[in-house]
Design a protein around this motif. Structure first.
Motif, PDB file in Angstrom:
ATOM      1  N   GLY A 198       0.845  -1.188   0.000  1.00 21.79           N
ATOM      2  CA  GLY A 198       0.000   0.000   0.000  1.00 21.79           C
ATOM      3  C   GLY A 198       0.874   1.230   0.000  1.00 21.79           C
ATOM      4  O   GLY A 198       1.993   1.190  -0.518  1.00 21.79           O
ATOM      5  N   GLY A 199       0.386   2.310   0.616  1.00 18.00           N
ATOM      6  CA  GLY A 199       1.162   3.550   0.593  1.00 18.00           C
ATOM      7  C   GLY A 199       1.023   4.220  -0.750  1.00 18.00           C
ATOM      8  O   GLY A 199       0.143   3.875  -1.535  1.00 18.00           O
ATOM      9  N   LYS A 200       1.902   5.156  -1.001  1.00 19.19           N
ATOM     10  CA  LYS A 200       1.658   5.934  -2.225  1.00 19.19           C
ATOM     11  C   LYS A 200       2.724   5.818  -3.293  1.00 19.19           C
ATOM     12  O   LYS A 200       2.424   5.910  -4.471  1.00 19.19           O
ATOM     13  CB  LYS A 200       1.420   7.400  -1.877  1.00 19.19           C
ATOM     14  N   LYS A 201       3.967   5.593  -2.918  1.00 20.37           N
ATOM     15  CA  LYS A 201       5.025   5.745  -3.925  1.00 20.37           C
ATOM     16  C   LYS A 201       5.293   4.452  -4.678  1.00 20.37           C
ATOM     17  O   LYS A 201       6.228   3.728  -4.380  1.00 20.37           O
ATOM     18  CB  LYS A 201       6.304   6.235  -3.251  1.00 20.37           C
ATOM     19  N   ILE A 202       4.478   4.153  -5.668  1.00 22.41           N
ATOM     20  CA  ILE A 202       4.648   2.885  -6.378  1.00 22.41           C
ATOM     21  C   ILE A 202       5.993   2.795  -7.098  1.00 22.41           C
ATOM     22  O   ILE A 202       6.633   1.751  -7.077  1.00 22.41           O
ATOM     23  CB  ILE A 202       3.472   2.594  -7.334  1.00 22.41           C
ATOM     24  N   ALA A 203       6.441   3.897  -7.697  1.00 20.93           N
ATOM     25  CA  ALA A 203       7.689   3.851  -8.474  1.00 20.93           C
ATOM     26  C   ALA A 203       8.852   3.349  -7.608  1.00 20.93           C
ATOM     27  O   ALA A 203       9.666   2.536  -8.057  1.00 20.93           O
ATOM     28  CB  ALA A 203       8.010   5.224  -9.043  1.00 20.93           C
ATOM     29  N   ASP A 204       8.901   3.799  -6.342  1.00 22.40           N
ATOM     30  CA  ASP A 204       9.976   3.367  -5.425  1.00 22.40           C
ATOM     31  C   ASP A 204       9.862   1.886  -5.090  1.00 22.40           C
ATOM     32  O   ASP A 204      10.801   1.283  -4.597  1.00 22.40           O
ATOM     33  CB  ASP A 204       9.876   4.105  -4.079  1.00 22.40           C
ATOM     34  N   LYS A 205       8.660   1.335  -5.289  1.00 26.72           N
ATOM     35  CA  LYS A 205       8.418  -0.016  -4.782  1.00 26.72           C
ATOM     36  C   LYS A 205       8.385  -1.079  -5.860  1.00 26.72           C
ATOM     37  O   LYS A 205       8.127  -2.241  -5.568  1.00 26.72           O
ATOM     38  CB  LYS A 205       7.136  -0.013  -3.961  1.00 26.72           C
ATOM     39  N   ILE A 206       8.653  -0.670  -7.085  1.00 23.62           N
ATOM     40  CA  ILE A 206       8.639  -1.645  -8.183  1.00 23.62           C
ATOM     41  C   ILE A 206       9.633  -2.796  -7.946  1.00 23.62           C
ATOM     42  O   ILE A 206       9.264  -3.964  -8.078  1.00 23.62           O
ATOM     43  CB  ILE A 206       8.843  -0.951  -9.552  1.00 23.62           C
ATOM     44  N   PRO A 207      10.890  -2.504  -7.561  1.00 17.20           N
ATOM     45  CA  PRO A 207      11.832  -3.612  -7.329  1.00 17.20           C
ATOM     46  C   PRO A 207      11.339  -4.580  -6.247  1.00 17.20           C
ATOM     47  O   PRO A 207      11.542  -5.792  -6.328  1.00 17.20           O
ATOM     48  CB  PRO A 207      13.114  -2.923  -6.873  1.00 17.20           C
ATOM     49  N   LEU A 208      10.674  -4.005  -5.243  1.00 18.61           N
ATOM     50  CA  LEU A 208      10.136  -4.804  -4.149  1.00 18.61           C
ATOM     51  C   LEU A 208       9.028  -5.731  -4.662  1.00 18.61           C
ATOM     52  O   LEU A 208       9.001  -6.929  -4.360  1.00 18.61           O
ATOM     53  CB  LEU A 208       9.565  -3.835  -3.107  1.00 18.61           C
ATOM     54  N   ILE A 209       8.122  -5.166  -5.461  1.00 21.37           N
ATOM     55  CA  ILE A 209       7.031  -5.972  -6.023  1.00 21.37           C
ATOM     56  C   ILE A 209       7.614  -7.063  -6.927  1.00 21.37           C
ATOM     57  O   ILE A 209       7.226  -8.220  -6.850  1.00 21.37           O
ATOM     58  CB  ILE A 209       6.041  -5.076  -6.806  1.00 21.37           C
ATOM     59  N   GLU A 210       8.579  -6.684  -7.760  1.00 21.21           N
ATOM     60  CA  GLU A 210       9.169  -7.658  -8.695  1.00 21.21           C
ATOM     61  C   GLU A 210       9.797  -8.838  -7.965  1.00 21.21           C
ATOM     62  O   GLU A 210       9.721  -9.970  -8.425  1.00 21.21           O
ATOM     63  CB  GLU A 210      10.249  -6.970  -9.554  1.00 21.21           C
ATOM     64  N   ASN A 211      10.431  -8.568  -6.835  1.00 17.66           N
ATOM     65  CA  ASN A 211      11.075  -9.648  -6.092  1.00 17.66           C
ATOM     66  C   ASN A 211      10.053 -10.503  -5.335  1.00 17.66           C
ATOM     67  O   ASN A 211      10.078 -11.725  -5.408  1.00 17.66           O
ATOM     68  CB  ASN A 211      12.103  -9.068  -5.114  1.00 17.66           C
ATOM     69  N   LEU A 212       9.124  -9.829  -4.634  1.00 20.45           N
ATOM     70  CA  LEU A 212       8.216 -10.585  -3.767  1.00 20.45           C
ATOM     71  C   LEU A 212       7.139 -11.346  -4.544  1.00 20.45           C
ATOM     72  O   LEU A 212       6.679 -12.394  -4.102  1.00 20.45           O
ATOM     73  CB  LEU A 212       7.590  -9.658  -2.717  1.00 20.45           C
ATOM     74  N   ILE A 213       6.772 -10.843  -5.708  1.00 18.92           N
ATOM     75  CA  ILE A 213       5.720 -11.527  -6.490  1.00 18.92           C
ATOM     76  C   ILE A 213       6.159 -12.942  -6.888  1.00 18.92           C
ATOM     77  O   ILE A 213       5.338 -13.851  -6.991  1.00 18.92           O
ATOM     78  CB  ILE A 213       5.315 -10.696  -7.748  1.00 18.92           C
ATOM     79  N   THR A 214       7.462 -13.134  -7.045  1.00 16.65           N
ATOM     80  CA  THR A 214       7.943 -14.468  -7.444  1.00 16.65           C
ATOM     81  C   THR A 214       7.891 -15.442  -6.264  1.00 16.65           C
ATOM     82  O   THR A 214       7.940 -16.645  -6.447  1.00 16.65           O
ATOM     83  CB  THR A 214       9.404 -14.412  -7.945  1.00 16.65           C
ATOM     84  N   LYS A 215       7.828 -14.908  -5.055  1.00 11.61           N
ATOM     85  CA  LYS A 215       7.885 -15.752  -3.860  1.00 11.61           C
ATOM     86  C   LYS A 215       6.529 -15.961  -3.199  1.00 11.61           C
ATOM     87  O   LYS A 215       6.288 -16.982  -2.568  1.00 11.61           O
ATOM     88  CB  LYS A 215       8.829 -15.121  -2.835  1.00 11.61           C
ATOM     89  N   CYS A 216       5.634 -14.971  -3.331  1.00 11.38           N
ATOM     90  CA  CYS A 216       4.387 -15.039  -2.558  1.00 11.38           C
ATOM     91  C   CYS A 216       3.292 -15.791  -3.319  1.00 11.38           C
ATOM     92  O   CYS A 216       3.404 -16.041  -4.517  1.00 11.38           O
ATOM     93  CB  CYS A 216       3.914 -13.633  -2.188  1.00 11.38           C
ATOM     94  N   ASP A 217       2.232 -16.136  -2.590  1.00 16.16           N
ATOM     95  CA  ASP A 217       1.070 -16.775  -3.215  1.00 16.16           C
ATOM     96  C   ASP A 217       0.020 -15.750  -3.603  1.00 16.16           C
ATOM     97  O   ASP A 217      -0.714 -15.926  -4.564  1.00 16.16           O
ATOM     98  CB  ASP A 217       0.468 -17.800  -2.251  1.00 16.16           C
ATOM     99  N   LYS A 218      -0.080 -14.679  -2.808  1.00 17.72           N
ATOM    100  CA  LYS A 218      -1.028 -13.605  -3.134  1.00 17.72           C
ATOM    101  C   LYS A 218      -0.376 -12.255  -2.825  1.00 17.72           C
ATOM    102  O   LYS A 218       0.333 -12.111  -1.826  1.00 17.72           O
ATOM    103  CB  LYS A 218      -2.286 -13.720  -2.256  1.00 17.72           C
TER     104      LYS A 218
END
Ligand code: ADP
Ligand code: MG
Length: 387
Positions: A198-218
């Motif tokens: 959540g939060g607001k700064k998606i651009a800062d969080k793209i690397p985080l999403i890219e890494n965690l999406i490969t590991k998480c179920d949802k």
């Protein structure tokens, strides 16, 4: 595995410990002592093991001579004097004869706090550019280096990475706890593993999403950033809350993981109306997730084995828009879900809403934790000696 503070014998050794004593100070009064208190465990360990202790820390940003007055560590020195059961001294100099005299007079179990390391940033940014001469000089004051400044470990500065090149080194208790818990929750092979962003700064969080999406179920997406995801699906949302530079990323990741990513289905608007996704117009600003979304998110979280949260679900700072964030914490607490909170504002939302002691770990790291969760090595930890 990195060497830890427990791997050395400190008897009569001069130990330089880099702490994160970067606390908010207003008119000389410390507003929040969390970081000082969090540093005490390692400092007290050194005191009880008869080390001569030199503490280094930064405080705020120092870009000019005027910034120095506002960013002195002197109030922190007074606080440490109160908290530590030993003699504590303060060096106004960050290098020079007076500092060296204080160091050579230091007895076992005594503590010397050196003035803000960023005083060395005026005029030539020596601290922040990890100047080699400065690193060598600080290293020359001691025998062993301990890095316990977790919140700074994503930075390559003289007082954390620089010194470690010239001395035997180890991590302190605070850094050890942070990385052990982060590693543990990421690597534990239990499922379902749910990530909430959540939060607001998606651009800062793209690397985080890219890494965690490969590991998480949802991956549950709320907060301000969900509007960029919605816009990428051509759902009409207000333009000024969409980060146009991240739309393409959202499109791609949604196409690649359509089952994993869960977006909100209703919202509480700035005008305090509850609106379904289908009735949202280009005029509306969603300030919180709505009741249907809360229910969906709560159900997924309640049956999760482990959860990482980064970013609040709404503008939790305002009474009316804290419900989404609070409801999620409530479900996690009631169901005893192993939960790690990462991100500066996420941590303050947990504290503000009264869930400080309900979770597995609330990371103190902010930027450092976001980088670590993105799969990036933290230079302040990477530079420490291996076991
Ligand atoms: P963190 O520090 O935990 O990584 P961020 O800095 O990304 O989190 O975002 C936190 C901020 O996001 C909070 O100040 C909160 O008010 C804001 N926020 C959350 N939801 C919304 C929203 N729907 N619209 C605007 N701002 C939001
Ligand atoms: Mg933040």
């Amino acid at each position: 595995m990195k060497k830890t503070i427990k791997d050395y014998d400190f008897e009569s050794k001069t130990v330089i410990i880099r702490c994160d004593l970067n606390v908010p100070i207003n008119n000389g009064i410390i507003q929040d002592k969390t970081r000082i208190n969090a540093s005490l465990k390692s400092i007290n360990y050194l005191v009880s093991h008869n080390a001569k202790i030199i503490i280094l820390s930064h405080l705020g940003k120092v870009k000019s001579e005027e910034d120095k007055k506002e960013n002195t560590l002197f109030p922190v020195y007074l606080e440490l004097k109160k908290l530590l059961n030993t003699n504590v001294y303060f060096s106004e100099e960050t290098r020079g004869e007076e500092l060296e005299k204080l160091v050579s007079n230091l007895k076992s179990s005594e503590v010397l706090l050196i003035e803000n390391t960023r005083y060395e940033d005026v005029p030539n940014k020596l601290e922040s550019s990890c100047d080699d001469e400065l690193s060598k000089y600080w290293a020359s004051l001691g025998d062993i280096f301990i890095n316990d400044a977790y919140g700074t470990s994503h930075r390559i500065h003289a007082s954390n990475v620089g010194i470690s090149k010239y001395l035997p080194s180890a991590i302190g208790f605070l850094v050890e706890e942070e990385i052990t818990k982060l590693d543990n929750i990421i690597e534990e092979d239990t499922h379902p593993f749910t990530v909430v962003m959540g939060g607001k700064k998606i651009a800062d969080k793209i690397p985080l999403i890219e890494n965690l999406i490969t590991k998480c179920d949802k991956l549950l997406v709320g907060g301000g950033m969900c509007f960029t995801f919605l816009a990428s699906l051509n759902i009409p949302v207000r333009e000024d809350i969409v980060d146009s530079s991240s739309v393409e990323f959202c499109q791609k990741i949604l196409a690649k993981y359509p089952e994993k990513i869960i977006l909100p289905v209703d919202f509480v608007t700035k005008e305090k109306e509850i609106k379904d996704l289908s009735s949202l117009t280009k005029e509306d600003i969603g300030y919180d997730i709505g009741p249907k979304t809360i229910k969906i998110f709560q159900d997924i979280l309640s049956s999760s084995s482990r959860v990482i949260i980064n970013g609040p679900m709404g503008v939790f700072e305002e009474e009316y828009f804290k419900t989404g964030t609070e409801s999620i914490y409530h479900a996690l607490k009631e169901n005893h879900i192993k939960t790690l909170i990462g991100g500066g504002d996420s941590a303050s939302s947990v504290n503000k809403l009264g869930y400080a002691s309900s979770f597995y770990h609330i990371s103190t790291g902010g930027g450092a934790t976001l980088e670590y969760l993105s799969g990036t090595k933290l230079p302040g930890i990477d530079s420490i000696n291996d076991k």
